[in-house]
Design an enzyme around this catalytic site. Structure first.
Site, PDB file in Angstrom:
ATOM      1  N   ASP A  39       0.826  -1.207   0.000  1.00  0.00           N
ATOM      2  CA  ASP A  39       0.000   0.000   0.000  1.00  0.00           C
ATOM      3  C   ASP A  39       0.867   1.267   0.000  1.00  0.00           C
ATOM      4  O   ASP A  39       1.727   1.430   0.860  1.00  0.00           O
ATOM      5  CB  ASP A  39      -0.897  -0.043   1.248  1.00  0.00           C
ATOM      6  CG  ASP A  39      -2.162   0.761   1.107  1.00  0.00           C
ATOM      7  OD1 ASP A  39      -2.078   1.930   0.719  1.00  0.00           O
ATOM      8  OD2 ASP A  39      -3.239   0.210   1.418  1.00  0.00           O
ATOM      9  N   THR A  78      -6.977   3.747  -1.943  1.00  0.00           N
ATOM     10  CA  THR A  78      -6.761   2.328  -1.655  1.00  0.00           C
ATOM     11  C   THR A  78      -7.829   1.416  -2.254  1.00  0.00           C
ATOM     12  O   THR A  78      -7.508   0.374  -2.820  1.00  0.00           O
ATOM     13  CB  THR A  78      -6.691   2.147  -0.131  1.00  0.00           C
ATOM     14  OG1 THR A  78      -5.555   2.870   0.339  1.00  0.00           O
ATOM     15  CG2 THR A  78      -6.547   0.692   0.252  1.00  0.00           C
ATOM     16  N   LYS A 160      -5.631  -4.383   5.830  1.00  0.00           N
ATOM     17  CA  LYS A 160      -6.873  -3.613   5.737  1.00  0.00           C
ATOM     18  C   LYS A 160      -7.978  -4.492   5.161  1.00  0.00           C
ATOM     19  O   LYS A 160      -7.713  -5.274   4.237  1.00  0.00           O
ATOM     20  CB  LYS A 160      -6.694  -2.419   4.785  1.00  0.00           C
ATOM     21  CG  LYS A 160      -5.677  -1.390   5.215  1.00  0.00           C
ATOM     22  CD  LYS A 160      -5.635  -0.248   4.199  1.00  0.00           C
ATOM     23  CE  LYS A 160      -4.590   0.782   4.594  1.00  0.00           C
ATOM     24  NZ  LYS A 160      -4.518   1.892   3.619  1.00  0.00           N
ATOM     25  N   ASP A 161      -9.201  -4.277   5.625  1.00  0.00           N
ATOM     26  CA  ASP A 161     -10.325  -5.056   5.086  1.00  0.00           C
ATOM     27  C   ASP A 161     -10.491  -4.837   3.587  1.00  0.00           C
ATOM     28  O   ASP A 161     -10.703  -5.764   2.816  1.00  0.00           O
ATOM     29  CB  ASP A 161     -11.627  -4.768   5.847  1.00  0.00           C
ATOM     30  CG  ASP A 161     -12.004  -3.292   5.949  1.00  0.00           C
ATOM     31  OD1 ASP A 161     -11.370  -2.444   5.307  1.00  0.00           O
ATOM     32  OD2 ASP A 161     -12.974  -2.991   6.702  1.00  0.00           O
ATOM     33  N   ARG A 162     -10.385  -3.569   3.146  1.00  0.00           N
ATOM     34  CA  ARG A 162     -10.604  -3.278   1.726  1.00  0.00           C
ATOM     35  C   ARG A 162      -9.576  -3.973   0.840  1.00  0.00           C
ATOM     36  O   ARG A 162      -9.880  -4.378  -0.284  1.00  0.00           O
ATOM     37  CB  ARG A 162     -10.634  -1.779   1.470  1.00  0.00           C
ATOM     38  CG  ARG A 162      -9.517  -0.950   2.110  1.00  0.00           C
ATOM     39  CD  ARG A 162      -9.904   0.530   2.041  1.00  0.00           C
ATOM     40  NE  ARG A 162      -8.922   1.448   2.593  1.00  0.00           N
ATOM     41  CZ  ARG A 162      -8.863   1.825   3.881  1.00  0.00           C
ATOM     42  NH1 ARG A 162      -9.693   1.289   4.753  1.00  0.00           N
ATOM     43  NH2 ARG A 162      -7.985   2.715   4.295  1.00  0.00           N
TER      44      ARG A 162
HETATM   45 ZN    ZN Z   1      -3.715   2.597  -0.160  1.00  0.00          ZN
END
Ligand code: ZN
Length: 546
Positions: A39, A78, A160-162
């Protein structure tokens, strides 16, 4: 196919593997696809630190490298970024146009919709939500592989969930992400024993304060203080944190190590890559992003994180080598990033600025209410830039008047570069040229969804950071339609695959068709926006062409 000799991990054996003709390698699909998203790992960061890597990132750098791949769309956040990586589709097709958008038709008071929530759940809000893949309009590579071969396994683990959800897809066997209580998954799914083990490790780490890591030699040049006001000084952090500080833990290398730990445990437990089917392991490594937002990406903090990530990935690949798995790794990022304006100002960019307070949606709304006498709120938006929505209660002449005044106000603002109207975005054809040549509206078009997009799309000047309050936790941002946010590295590595470097621009939507061809999955070309990238140096072609 990795020969037993290749699994030895000895230097001589590795060299002999590397010397194998690539064409021989291509004849057998890999037994495991490892798809990694780091990320906020911008192409700029990759290029800046590439020469310092000695671990997993060095290994990947010796493979097939596209140092300038593009998250080609405008809304470089994201959710949209992760939605492109394994679907082969841009946000205009995945429907994931931003981290959050506005839906004025929902009955709940909070009209903001988070990209991986189910807003139909009673009592939910965009902050307190039930995780879901309701909004993803396209199948992931894992969904497609499971449909073709239900015996193959898809595992997705992320910070992260996403990231976990949008990389894995709804048919993934295991979907895990880290929350304040440890690893979590979709409602109704059971946790295997290894998740309990990872959660025990998470709880123990969270409960233990950290004094911080030592400064490494390659980070000494980055170890410079930046005063951002109110007594807050950044640039020289070492990841010290108190016991129980979950938000602090997220912005440390430990956070990625936890994801890799669970990924390793599940790989062993589920026999990934050793079952006679091609399995898929998707990983979302989030610490680089939390560190970038908290400290900016130009200081010692970011340098220390990339050094730790390089080592953690190296250890993870060694673990896979030890299992004797023939795997292919793809690594990319969901978006790039933009450093602190305060550090930019120290480093030859005196014009860099934080966004003006009068550009926030509430401020715009208040100004327009005052100007028109109409009852507010007149303007809704999750962010001061990007999609902006006019209140649906406004109709006819009132609506036209508010829109005209809004465009006039924004266009006259020195921090605003362009304001696009919904109709002109919708009328713009999808770009077909190389992503570094796209016009601004072509980038915006790739983020446009007729049902979810706003009435206007606002683009601030490239020198504007879209957070005005330097006292907040997250003070360096991304999300703009400019190349330091759009450009990410893209690398493929497999034992025996001959490396090459392709500096011309490709897109992250090319990843899914490339991996699909590698594992022998047939996808109709019109089902994806990307194209297959030939990973074989020389005349052979991994895309199946002559
Ligand atoms: Zn991101």
């Amino acid at each position: 196919m990795g020969s037993p000799k290749c699994a030895l991990g000895m230097l001589v054996a590795m060299l002999s593997c590397l010397a194998q003709p690539a064409a021989a390698q291509s004849e057998t699909p890999p037994q495991l696809v490892v798809a990694i998203s780091v990320d906020q790992f911008s192409a700029d960061l990759f290029n800046e630190y590439r020469a310092t890597f000695t671990g997993g990132l060095k290994r990947l750098s010796s493979g097939v490298v596209f140092p300038r791949a593009y998250q080609s769309h405008a809304g470089t956040e994201t959710c949209p970024g992760h939605s492109t990586i394994l679907t082969g589709a841009r946000p205009s097709r995945t429907g994931i146009i931003a981290n959050s958008w506005i839906d004025q038709s929902v009955s709940r008071p909070d009209k903001t919709i988070y990209c991986v929530e189910d807003e139909r759940e009673p009592g939910s809000s965009s902050k307190t939500y039930v995780a879901s893949l309701l909004h993803l309009r396209t199948p992931t590579l894992g969904d497609r592989m499971k449909q073709a071969d239900p015996e193959m396994r898809v595992v997705s683990v992320a910070g992260k969930d996403r990231a976990a959800l949008l990389l894995g897809g709804g048919s993934a066997d295991q979907l895990w992400w880290i929350g304040p209580e440890g690893f979590a998954t979709l409602a109704g799914r059971r946790a295997p024993a290894r998740v309990d083990e990872a959660n025990a490790a998470f709880a123990a780490a969270l409960a233990t304060p950290r004094a911080g890591v030592p400064l490494q030699a390659q980070c000494e040049a980055r170890d410079l203080a930046v005063d951002i006001g109110d007594g807050k000084v950044l640039g020289r952090g070492r990841f010290a944190r108190e016991a129980g500080d979950f938000l602090g833990l997220r912005a440390t290398p430990e956070y990625d190590a936890m994801v890799l730990n669970l990924a390793g445990l599940l790989t062993e437990d589920l026999g990934l890559g050793r079952r006679g089917h091609t399995d898929l392991l998707a990983l979302g490594l989030s610490a680089t992003d939390y560190i970038g937002h908290t400290f900016g990406n130009g200081g010692a903090e970011s340098c220390l994180q990339l050094a730790a990530l390089d080592q953690a990935l190296g250890a993870f690949f060694d673990r896979l080598d030890g299992l004797g798995v023939d795997y292919v790794v793809m690594l990319t990022a969901d978006h790039g990033g933009h450093d602190l304006p305060e550090r930019h100002r120290q480093n030859a960019m005196p014009h860099e600025a934080r966004i003006a307070a009068d550009l926030y949606p509430a401020a715009l709304s208040a100004a327009l209410t005052h100007e028109t006498g109409l009852a507010g709120p007149l303007v809704l938006a999750p962010e001061p830039v990007g999609d902006l929505y006019i209140a649906s209660a406004l109709t006819g002449g009132d609506r036209a008047r508010v829109e005209a005044l809004l465009i006039e106000r924004l266009s006259a603002h020195p921090q605003i570069l362009r304001v696009f109207k919904r109709d002109e975005i919708a009328a713009t054809p999808l770009a077909t040229s190389a992503p570094d040549d796209w016009t601004l509206i072509e980038r915006v078009r790739a983020s446009f969804d007729p049902e979810r997009s706003g009435d206007l799309f606002v683009v601030a000047q490239p020198w504007v950071t879209q957070e005005s309050d330097a006292g907040k936790r997250y003070i360096a941002m991304h999300g703009r339609p400019f190349d330091n946010d759009r450009r990410v590295p893209l690398m493929f590595w497999r034992q025996g695959l001959r490396g090459f470097e392709q500096p011309l621009a490709v897109e992250t939507v090319d990843i899914a068709p490339t991996l699909a061809a590698l594992v022998g999955l047939v996808v109709e070309p019109d089902e994806m926006d990307g194209r297959c990238l030939d990973l074989l140096a020389g005349p052979a072609n991994s895309c199946g062409a002559d």
